[in-house]
Design a protein around this motif. Structure first.
Motif, PDB file in Angstrom:
ATOM      1  N   TYR A 111       0.860  -1.190   0.000  1.00 57.08           N
ATOM      2  CA  TYR A 111       0.000   0.000   0.000  1.00 57.08           C
ATOM      3  C   TYR A 111       0.895   1.239   0.000  1.00 57.08           C
ATOM      4  CZ  TYR A 111       1.057  -0.571   4.961  1.00 57.08           C
ATOM      5  OH  TYR A 111       1.706  -0.742   6.148  1.00 57.08           O
ATOM      6  N   ALA A 112       0.307   2.393  -0.327  1.00 57.69           N
ATOM      7  CA  ALA A 112       1.089   3.610  -0.538  1.00 57.69           C
ATOM      8  C   ALA A 112       1.626   4.166   0.774  1.00 57.69           C
ATOM      9  CB  ALA A 112       0.231   4.659  -1.235  1.00 57.69           C
ATOM     10  N   THR A 113       2.939   4.407   0.815  1.00 55.48           N
ATOM     11  CA  THR A 113       3.565   5.037   1.983  1.00 55.48           C
ATOM     12  C   THR A 113       4.474   6.196   1.563  1.00 55.48           C
ATOM     13  OG1 THR A 113       5.359   3.404   1.939  1.00 55.48           O
ATOM     14  CG2 THR A 113       3.492   2.948   3.408  1.00 55.48           C
ATOM     15  N   ALA A 114       4.279   6.704   0.334  1.00 58.26           N
ATOM     16  CA  ALA A 114       5.104   7.830  -0.122  1.00 58.26           C
ATOM     17  C   ALA A 114       4.788   9.099   0.649  1.00 58.26           C
ATOM     18  CB  ALA A 114       4.901   8.065  -1.620  1.00 58.26           C
ATOM     19  N   ASN A 115       3.541   9.235   1.117  1.00 55.37           N
ATOM     20  CA  ASN A 115       3.094  10.417   1.848  1.00 55.37           C
ATOM     21  C   ASN A 115       2.431  10.007   3.150  1.00 55.37           C
ATOM     22  OD1 ASN A 115       1.872  12.267  -1.076  1.00 55.37           O
ATOM     23  ND2 ASN A 115       3.946  11.902  -0.367  1.00 55.37           N
ATOM     24  N   CYS A 116       2.548  10.874   4.137  1.00 59.99           N
ATOM     25  CA  CYS A 116       1.843  10.722   5.407  1.00 59.99           C
ATOM     26  C   CYS A 116       1.003  11.980   5.606  1.00 59.99           C
ATOM     27  CB  CYS A 116       2.837  10.546   6.554  1.00 59.99           C
ATOM     28  SG  CYS A 116       2.057  10.464   8.182  1.00 59.99           S
ATOM     29  N   ARG A 117      -0.304  11.817   5.619  1.00 54.78           N
ATOM     30  CA  ARG A 117      -1.205  12.968   5.646  1.00 54.78           C
ATOM     31  C   ARG A 117      -1.377  13.528   7.054  1.00 54.78           C
ATOM     32  NH1 ARG A 117      -6.026  12.424   1.459  1.00 54.78           N
ATOM     33  NH2 ARG A 117      -6.890  13.932   2.900  1.00 54.78           N
ATOM     34  N   SER A 118      -1.325  14.851   7.139  1.00 55.06           N
ATOM     35  CA  SER A 118      -1.881  15.527   8.309  1.00 55.06           C
ATOM     36  C   SER A 118      -3.305  15.934   7.945  1.00 55.06           C
ATOM     37  CB  SER A 118      -1.049  16.742   8.693  1.00 55.06           C
ATOM     38  OG  SER A 118      -1.025  17.690   7.633  1.00 55.06           O
ATOM     39  N   GLU A 119      -4.168  16.044   8.925  1.00 56.01           N
ATOM     40  CA  GLU A 119      -5.568  16.316   8.660  1.00 56.01           C
ATOM     41  C   GLU A 119      -5.979  17.658   9.263  1.00 56.01           C
ATOM     42  OE1 GLU A 119      -7.183  14.567   6.679  1.00 56.01           O
ATOM     43  OE2 GLU A 119      -6.159  12.633   6.645  1.00 56.01           O
ATOM     44  N   PRO A 120      -6.768  18.452   8.525  1.00 58.42           N
ATOM     45  CA  PRO A 120      -7.205  19.749   9.053  1.00 58.42           C
ATOM     46  C   PRO A 120      -8.026  19.595  10.324  1.00 58.42           C
ATOM     47  CG  PRO A 120      -8.450  19.166   7.074  1.00 58.42           C
ATOM     48  CD  PRO A 120      -7.342  18.175   7.195  1.00 58.42           C
ATOM     49  N   GLY A 121      -7.734  20.445  11.286  1.00 55.74           N
ATOM     50  CA  GLY A 121      -8.505  20.442  12.522  1.00 55.74           C
ATOM     51  C   GLY A 121      -8.154  19.334  13.488  1.00 55.74           C
ATOM     52  N   GLN A 122      -7.123  18.529  13.167  1.00 55.91           N
ATOM     53  CA  GLN A 122      -6.708  17.451  14.053  1.00 55.91           C
ATOM     54  C   GLN A 122      -5.224  17.586  14.373  1.00 55.91           C
ATOM     55  OE1 GLN A 122      -7.788  13.438  12.893  1.00 55.91           O
ATOM     56  NE2 GLN A 122      -9.475  14.167  11.623  1.00 55.91           N
ATOM     57  N   ALA A 123      -4.866  17.308  15.607  1.00 58.71           N
ATOM     58  CA  ALA A 123      -3.457  17.284  15.971  1.00 58.71           C
ATOM     59  C   ALA A 123      -2.761  16.164  15.197  1.00 58.71           C
ATOM     60  CB  ALA A 123      -3.302  17.064  17.464  1.00 58.71           C
ATOM     61  N   PHE A 124      -1.603  16.457  14.635  1.00 58.90           N
ATOM     62  CA  PHE A 124      -0.897  15.442  13.861  1.00 58.90           C
ATOM     63  C   PHE A 124      -0.542  14.245  14.732  1.00 58.90           C
ATOM     64  CE2 PHE A 124       3.044  13.706  11.881  1.00 58.90           C
ATOM     65  CZ  PHE A 124       2.479  13.294  10.687  1.00 58.90           C
ATOM     66  N   SER A 125      -0.198  14.481  15.982  1.00 57.97           N
ATOM     67  CA  SER A 125       0.143  13.378  16.877  1.00 57.97           C
ATOM     68  C   SER A 125      -1.029  12.406  17.011  1.00 57.97           C
ATOM     69  CB  SER A 125       0.557  13.914  18.249  1.00 57.97           C
ATOM     70  OG  SER A 125      -0.457  14.741  18.779  1.00 57.97           O
ATOM     71  N   THR A 126      -2.250  12.933  16.974  1.00 55.28           N
ATOM     72  CA  THR A 126      -3.437  12.082  17.037  1.00 55.28           C
ATOM     73  C   THR A 126      -3.650  11.348  15.721  1.00 55.28           C
ATOM     74  OG1 THR A 126      -4.490  13.586  18.620  1.00 55.28           O
ATOM     75  CG2 THR A 126      -5.930  12.060  17.430  1.00 55.28           C
ATOM     76  N   THR A 127      -3.497  12.069  14.609  1.00 56.06           N
ATOM     77  CA  THR A 127      -3.692  11.472  13.284  1.00 56.06           C
ATOM     78  C   THR A 127      -2.683  10.369  13.016  1.00 56.06           C
ATOM     79  OG1 THR A 127      -4.522  13.584  12.443  1.00 56.06           O
ATOM     80  CG2 THR A 127      -3.803  11.978  10.816  1.00 56.06           C
ATOM     81  N   VAL A 128      -1.415  10.651  13.274  1.00 58.87           N
ATOM     82  CA  VAL A 128      -0.363   9.690  12.930  1.00 58.87           C
ATOM     83  C   VAL A 128      -0.411   8.473  13.847  1.00 58.87           C
ATOM     84  CG1 VAL A 128       1.533  10.567  14.384  1.00 58.87           C
ATOM     85  CG2 VAL A 128       2.037   9.618  12.124  1.00 58.87           C
ATOM     86  N   ALA A 129      -0.960   8.622  15.034  1.00 57.42           N
ATOM     87  CA  ALA A 129      -1.082   7.482  15.941  1.00 57.42           C
ATOM     88  C   ALA A 129      -1.983   6.398  15.366  1.00 57.42           C
ATOM     89  CB  ALA A 129      -1.604   7.939  17.298  1.00 57.42           C
ATOM     90  N   LYS A 130      -2.852   6.759  14.407  1.00 55.71           N
ATOM     91  CA  LYS A 130      -3.756   5.807  13.777  1.00 55.71           C
ATOM     92  C   LYS A 130      -3.151   5.185  12.517  1.00 55.71           C
ATOM     93  CE  LYS A 130      -7.606   8.724  15.296  1.00 55.71           C
ATOM     94  NZ  LYS A 130      -8.725   9.600  14.828  1.00 55.71           N
ATOM     95  N   LYS A 131      -1.911   5.524  12.194  1.00 52.87           N
ATOM     96  CA  LYS A 131      -1.266   5.065  10.969  1.00 52.87           C
ATOM     97  C   LYS A 131      -0.096   4.145  11.336  1.00 52.87           C
ATOM     98  CE  LYS A 131      -2.402   9.488   8.736  1.00 52.87           C
ATOM     99  NZ  LYS A 131      -3.406   9.041   7.766  1.00 52.87           N
ATOM    100  N   PRO A 132      -0.299   2.832  11.316  1.00 58.80           N
ATOM    101  CA  PRO A 132       0.752   1.909  11.760  1.00 58.80           C
ATOM    102  C   PRO A 132       2.081   2.072  11.024  1.00 58.80           C
ATOM    103  CG  PRO A 132      -1.329   0.751  11.516  1.00 58.80           C
ATOM    104  CD  PRO A 132      -1.543   2.128  10.949  1.00 58.80           C
TER     105      PRO A 132
END
Length: 235
Positions: A80-101
């Motif tokens: 699966y694609a791992t070239a990019n890691c998305r940050s999401e508007p209105g969400q702390a990146f630490s919270t978003t990335v914690a959901k991305k193994p």
């Protein structure tokens, strides 16, 4: 996302811009259409891109594989694609990335890097066929993108060190050419914070490129082929 780009610089220039104190080698990079690693005929064609990391406070340029190979992947290119890691508007990146193994361990360990590009390509999602654009810095200098890196040990003992590019919301220019994401582009005064700052300090740098800092020009659709390296791709 940012899944294709160009590298066209001398080692002297990139060492100076990134404030790398080692003596630069002769020559540089002239790669007009760089794509992440992919499979060809059952074999992996690895793409390595010079990336800057801090080694005990000393910046060095290392050839890291693109895209990121997670530490638990045993040196194998993910399916699966791992070239990019998305940050999401209105969400702390630490919270978003914690959901991305694939990425959360690199972020937790503060394994951050700087990835210099001369330009990147984006495609207008509204056109058929999609029109590619070359996006360059308005000041003619380098684009230094925020990356996360990881190290994965293969069963035979070899290790692959690799990176992903962090992306965020588009600025006005990228919206105008019909694209919905942008790489996080760092200014020289932010380099050290991204490399060695706390997670909170690094997270505050995850914002769209400032309006007026980028230019976009349509390019030949031949760029759709990752193997195309025609000189018409050069600004």
């Amino acid at each position: 996302m940012c899944g294709r780009g160009g590298l066209n610089y001398s080692w002297k220039r990139v060492y100076s811009y990134l404030n790398i104190l080692d003596e630069p080698p002769e020559g540089g990079q002239h790669r007009l259409n760089v794509a992440p690693s992919g499979r060809k005929g059952g074999e992996v064609s690895w793409t390595r891109i010079p990336s800057c990391r801090s080694h005990d406070g000393i910046r060095r340029l290392d050839p890291l594989v693109w895209p990121l190979v997670p530490h638990w992947a045993h040196g194998q290119l993910p399916k699966y694609a791992t070239a990019n890691c998305r940050s999401e508007p209105g969400q702390a990146f630490s919270t978003t990335v914690a959901k991305k193994p694939a990425f959360r361990t690199a972020w937790k360990r503060s394994q951050r890097c700087l990835v210099p590009f001369s330009w990147f390509y984006e495609w207008d999602q509204r056109t058929r066929p999609k029109q590619p654009y070359r996006v360059t810095p308005a000041d003619g200098d380098l684009l230094v993108m925020a990356g996360l890196w990881d190290r994965s040990e293969a069963p035979e003992g070899d290790a692959i060190e690799s990176f992903t590019l962090v992306t965020t919301e588009p600025n006005r220019l990228l919206r105008d050419i019909g694209h919905h994401r942008a790489p996080v582009i760092l200014e020289p005064e932010d380099f050290e914070t991204w490399l060695t700052g706390s997670p909170g300090e690094a997270e505050r740098l995850l914002r769209p490129p400032a309006d007026g800092t980028l230019m976009a020009e349509p390019v030949t659709k031949a760029v759709n082929n990752p193997g195309y390296e025609g000189e018409d791709l050069q600004p």
